[in-house]
Design a protein around this motif. Structure first.
Motif, PDB file in Angstrom:
ATOM      1  N   VAL A 194       3.445  21.822  56.911  1.00 40.78           N
ATOM      2  CA  VAL A 194       2.440  21.304  55.904  1.00 40.78           C
ATOM      3  C   VAL A 194       1.425  20.557  56.748  1.00 40.78           C
ATOM      4  N   ARG A 195       1.628  19.931  57.795  1.00 44.40           N
ATOM      5  CA  ARG A 195       0.525  18.942  58.355  1.00 44.40           C
ATOM      6  C   ARG A 195       0.190  19.686  59.631  1.00 44.40           C
ATOM      7  N   SER A 196       0.218  20.917  59.921  1.00 50.08           N
ATOM      8  CA  SER A 196      -0.289  21.673  60.974  1.00 50.08           C
ATOM      9  C   SER A 196      -2.012  21.636  60.800  1.00 50.08           C
ATOM     10  N   GLY A 197      -2.677  21.808  61.990  1.00 49.50           N
ATOM     11  CA  GLY A 197      -3.966  21.535  61.817  1.00 49.50           C
ATOM     12  C   GLY A 197      -4.723  22.908  61.209  1.00 49.50           C
ATOM     13  N   LEU A 198      -5.950  22.509  60.890  1.00 46.66           N
ATOM     14  CA  LEU A 198      -7.104  23.354  60.292  1.00 46.66           C
ATOM     15  C   LEU A 198      -7.487  24.544  61.198  1.00 46.66           C
ATOM     16  N   SER A 199      -7.427  24.245  62.381  1.00 46.64           N
ATOM     17  CA  SER A 199      -8.051  25.345  63.321  1.00 46.64           C
ATOM     18  C   SER A 199      -7.081  26.350  63.516  1.00 46.64           C
ATOM     19  N   GLY A 200      -5.884  26.147  63.305  1.00 46.29           N
ATOM     20  CA  GLY A 200      -4.849  27.264  63.574  1.00 46.29           C
ATOM     21  C   GLY A 200      -4.344  27.956  62.325  1.00 46.29           C
ATOM     22  N   SER A 201      -3.847  29.481  62.462  1.00 46.21           N
ATOM     23  CA  SER A 201      -3.280  29.882  61.459  1.00 46.21           C
ATOM     24  C   SER A 201      -1.738  30.079  61.541  1.00 46.21           C
ATOM     25  N   VAL A 202      -1.049  30.108  60.548  1.00 47.66           N
ATOM     26  CA  VAL A 202       0.470  29.743  60.495  1.00 47.66           C
ATOM     27  C   VAL A 202       1.100  30.885  59.667  1.00 47.66           C
ATOM     28  N   CYS A 203       2.234  31.536  59.985  1.00 48.64           N
ATOM     29  CA  CYS A 203       2.846  32.465  59.136  1.00 48.64           C
ATOM     30  C   CYS A 203       4.267  31.927  59.025  1.00 48.64           C
ATOM     31  N   LEU A 224      -6.922  19.585  52.520  1.00 46.43           N
ATOM     32  CA  LEU A 224      -8.115  19.094  51.752  1.00 46.43           C
ATOM     33  C   LEU A 224      -8.364  17.694  52.032  1.00 46.43           C
ATOM     34  N   TYR A 225      -7.196  16.940  52.134  1.00 43.80           N
ATOM     35  CA  TYR A 225      -7.018  15.616  52.585  1.00 43.80           C
ATOM     36  C   TYR A 225      -7.777  15.239  53.844  1.00 43.80           C
ATOM     37  N   ALA A 226      -7.469  15.986  54.787  1.00 49.96           N
ATOM     38  CA  ALA A 226      -7.619  15.846  56.293  1.00 49.96           C
ATOM     39  C   ALA A 226      -8.878  16.158  56.540  1.00 49.96           C
ATOM     40  N   HIS A 227      -9.512  17.352  55.845  1.00 48.83           N
ATOM     41  CA  HIS A 227     -10.755  18.017  56.402  1.00 48.83           C
ATOM     42  C   HIS A 227     -11.716  18.109  54.939  1.00 48.83           C
ATOM     43  N   ARG A 228     -11.870  17.271  54.191  1.00 52.58           N
ATOM     44  CA  ARG A 228     -12.259  17.351  52.729  1.00 52.58           C
ATOM     45  C   ARG A 228     -13.815  17.735  52.852  1.00 52.58           C
ATOM     46  N   GLU A 229     -14.582  17.067  53.748  1.00 54.18           N
ATOM     47  CA  GLU A 229     -16.078  17.407  53.772  1.00 54.18           C
ATOM     48  C   GLU A 229     -16.157  18.927  54.239  1.00 54.18           C
ATOM     49  N   ARG A 230     -15.491  19.324  55.074  1.00 59.67           N
ATOM     50  CA  ARG A 230     -15.625  20.617  55.707  1.00 59.67           C
ATOM     51  C   ARG A 230     -15.237  21.562  54.892  1.00 59.67           C
ATOM     52  N   LEU A 231     -13.987  21.313  54.328  1.00 60.05           N
ATOM     53  CA  LEU A 231     -13.598  22.348  53.269  1.00 60.05           C
ATOM     54  C   LEU A 231     -14.235  22.345  52.015  1.00 60.05           C
ATOM     55  N   ALA A 232     -15.005  21.260  51.685  1.00 59.84           N
ATOM     56  CA  ALA A 232     -15.854  21.122  50.454  1.00 59.84           C
ATOM     57  C   ALA A 232     -17.154  22.392  50.694  1.00 59.84           C
TER      58      ALA A 232
END
Length: 683
Positions: A194-203, A224-232
């Motif tokens: 759940v807490r893995s970073g936005l830059s990496g993809s996970v399967c 969305l919590y950790a990177h809200r502005e970017r994902l907005a």
């Protein structure tokens, strides 16, 4: 560990109830503050006013207090203040962990969002590694009322480790209605994903009941919590297998305060044409093969014709001539750049105009950008572009490939065999795009062609659930939607039930465009009873050899029975028996048997729902075609005629996978009813 059921005003439980009441009041005050905002003097125009008004409305919705959803579910008492130097002896702090942040009138936190760094030890702390946590408290609720608590003193070596009864109760709690969030029960291995970073993809490879869908949805909420502005700015998307599934999961993110995540099926993403037809399995397999991308690329760029005539531009009394060989060099350079067909076509008139401007400068003129734009719009230049690099309509291109044997052969030479070409050719010629009976696989081909012409918009993050059922071309379609973002891929190789089902995650991730994605495996089963998963796992050697069986960690063994019956009336009786228990019941059957079972239920006066319809206290039975069972779960399941489920598929292996899916939808109990002999693979 303590679990008091009642408490006087001086009791810990009473104090916790008081904090819950105060937190609800604080949340209400936060919502009222937002509702009271006056934006009349803030915005300069009506467009900005509408945007701000919508943002305020979304914020109000996000601050809704759901009466039956606990505002907080845990508490952490730290030995030291987080981030403080422990040598200073800083006094520890107490944090209530909940679904969203709540603060009082002074701005001090009353509830901490479960996604905040300070909340992480609630999921990760253990006696071996307490993470500076002195006490972890879990709360038990009945409806929205706080009724119990349990304590774990992680820093006390004298206290014996025990299994949390409240945690088990929450995991095994009967379910009525759509899927719930699991913020109160996330396990350490799930939290890591759940807490893995936005830059990496996970399967995530996960068997039935391992919580992979919930993990994917909670990862979206965390990102969305950790990177809200970017994902907005870039957007997020959840892709599910069908509408019933999306309806089942649609309340999870709003319950966590996230209202902006779009949900769609792959068919929704590629809806360039109306799908009115269906392919035979053999044709769908070929159309879904990644080699079709090569065929389409050839067909698109075959429209580019090497120039044979010069371009003559007349401006005033002067004539400027760009010879054919120079035009050919420009075309070759654009092809070598490997940019989108449409982008190259848009660049071509400017390149021709630039060649004219070079001649003008050599002749002593001083043309500027306005002159270059005027030349690019010149009739002779437009005619040359139309002849050399004509516009391509993706739907018309695919229609020609599927109806013109010579056109298909020319562009599939060395890629598809003659038999494969015959398999996908339509029996009857069709001239108009609107009159064609497009299939779902055809729509994916059109999407691929459209991306060759114009780049598909990419999102910041995409969650792809039940991914094992996608074709390579469907993976490519989803991958285009996150080409500059990341992805969370969720699935189970043992549950692949399409003729083109995924054989390996390495292969699938390559088609998705994420070959570097980390593959994580969840093997602890929290939802399916031990006897049920053990019975279903008998099929694994036949459908997914080498895959690790799910190990149920539930304390409640549930109920399981294989019951020979005489007819559908006995199956209806089994449903009525299951309905005497609390929670939902699903009657799962081969698609061909659904009408007869529907008739039998109606005759017996047993009301039922279709998949996707929300269960109520009065109607808790859902009649589920086996083809729609994937991703759904029910407290009790009656599985009708396993042999018919297997025989309803094109081949035995696919049928056994469909049976594996159907067997593993039960959370508390399973009754298998049959008149025909069971498949031999079940023993």
């Amino acid at each position: 560990m303590s679990t008091p059921a009642h408490g006087s005003p001086g009791d810990p439980l009473a104090r916790e109830r008081s904090h819950l009441s105060a937190s609800r009041s604080a949340l209400r005050a936060m919502r009222e503050d937002v509702e009271a905002l006056d934006i009349s003097d803030v915005t300069a125009n009506w467009v900005n006013a509408q945007i701000l008004e919508r943002q305020i409305q979304e914020r109000v919705k996000a601050l809704a207090d759901l009466s039956d959803t606990p505002l907080f579910f845990g508490r952490l008492d730290y030995l030291h203040a987080p981030g403080a130097d422990r040598a200073e002896g800083a006094e520890g702090e107490r944090f209530y962990i909940g679904r969203r942040h709540v603060h009082d009138a002074d701005g001090d936190p009353m509830v901490i969002d479960w996604r905040a760094p300070v909340s992480q030890p609630f999921y990760r702390a253990s006696r071996k590694d307490p993470l500076d946590v002195a006490l972890r408290r879990r709360f038990g609720y009945t409806g929205g009322d706080l009724t119990a608590y349990e304590d774990e003193r992680l820093s006390d070596p004298a206290e014996e480790a025990t299994t949390s009864k409240l945690l088990q109760r929450e995991i095994e709690r009967p379910r009525v209605g759509p899927m719930r969030d699991i913020v109160a029960t996330i396990q350490p291995e799930q939290d890591e994903i759940v807490r893995s970073g936005l830059s990496g993809s996970v399967c995530v490879q996960g068997g039935p009941g391992t919580g992979k869908t919930a993990v994917g949805l909670h990862r979206v909420a965390y990102l969305l919590y950790a990177h809200r502005e970017r994902l907005a700015r870039t957007g997020t998307l959840v892709v599910g297998p069908n509408r019933s599934f999306l309806h089942y999961i649609e309340q999870v993110l709003p319950a966590l305060g996230e209202l902006t995540v779009r949900q769609a099926t792959v068919d929704d993403l590629v809806a360039h044409v109306e799908v009115r037809g269906a392919d035979e399995a053999a044709a769908a397999v070929v159309k879904g093969d990644a080699r079709m991308a090569q065929v389409l690329r050839r067909a698109v760029y075959a429209h580019v014709t090497p120039p044979t005539e010069p371009v003559v531009v007349v401006r005033g009394s002067r004539r400027w001539r760009v010879p054919a060989y120079e035009l050919a060099d420009i075309v070759r350079e654009l092809l070598d750049r490997d940019i989108r067909y449409g982008a190259a076509r848009d660049a071509l008139p400017q390149r021709i105009a630039h060649a004219v401007l070079v001649q003008m400068e050599r002749a002593g003129e001083a043309p500027d950008d306005r002159v270059q734009d005027a030349v690019a719009r010149n009739g002779a230049v437009k005619a040359a572009v139309k002849a050399v690099w004509p516009a391509v309509d993706p739907a018309k291109l695919v229609l020609r490939l599927l109806t013109d044997a010579d056109f298909l052969a020319a562009h599939a030479e060395g890629i598809l065999t003659e038999d494969e070409r015959k398999t996908i050719l339509w029996a009857r010629p069709v001239r108009l795009v609107k009159s064609a009976r497009w299939s779902a696989a055809d729509a994916v081909l059109i999407d691929e062609a459209a991306d060759l012409v114009e780049r598909t918009h990419s999102l910041g993050h995409v969650v792809l659930d039940e991914a094992q059922d996608l074709s390579p071309m469907q993976y490519r379609a989803v991958g285009r939607r996150c080409s500059t973002g990341s992805a969370t891929v969720l699935g189970d190789l043992a549950q692949g039930t399409t003729p083109w089902a995924t054989r390996s995650w390495t292969e699938a991730l390559a088609h998705l465009g994420k070959p570097e994605a980390a593959v994580e495996e969840l093997t602890a089963g929290f939802r399916v009873p031990t006897d049920v998963i053990a019975y279903a796992s008998r099929l694994l050697p036949h459908i997914a050899p080498g895959l690790t069986p799910v190990a149920s960690v539930r304390e409640n063994p549930g109920s399981f029975e294989v019951r020979p019956v005489r007819d559908t009336a006995d199956t209806v009786a089994a449903c009525e028996e299951s309905l005497r228990n609390e929670g939902s019941t699903g009657l799962i059957a081969a698609d061909a048997r659904v009408p007869a079972l529907a008739e039998a239920l109606t005759a017996a006066g047993v009301p039922y729902l279709a998949p996707g319809e929300e269960t109520t206290a009065e109607t808790r039975l859902t009649l589920v075609p086996a083809s729609l069972a994937k991703g759904l779960e029910y407290d009790y399941v009656v599985l009708d005629e396993p042999r018919a489920v297997v025989d309803g598929e094109p081949d035995e292996r696919t049928g056994l996978r469909r049976l594996y899916v159907s067997l593993t939808r039960a959370v508390s109990g399973l009754i298998v009813t049959h008149t025909a002999p069971l498949p031999a693979q079940l023993g």
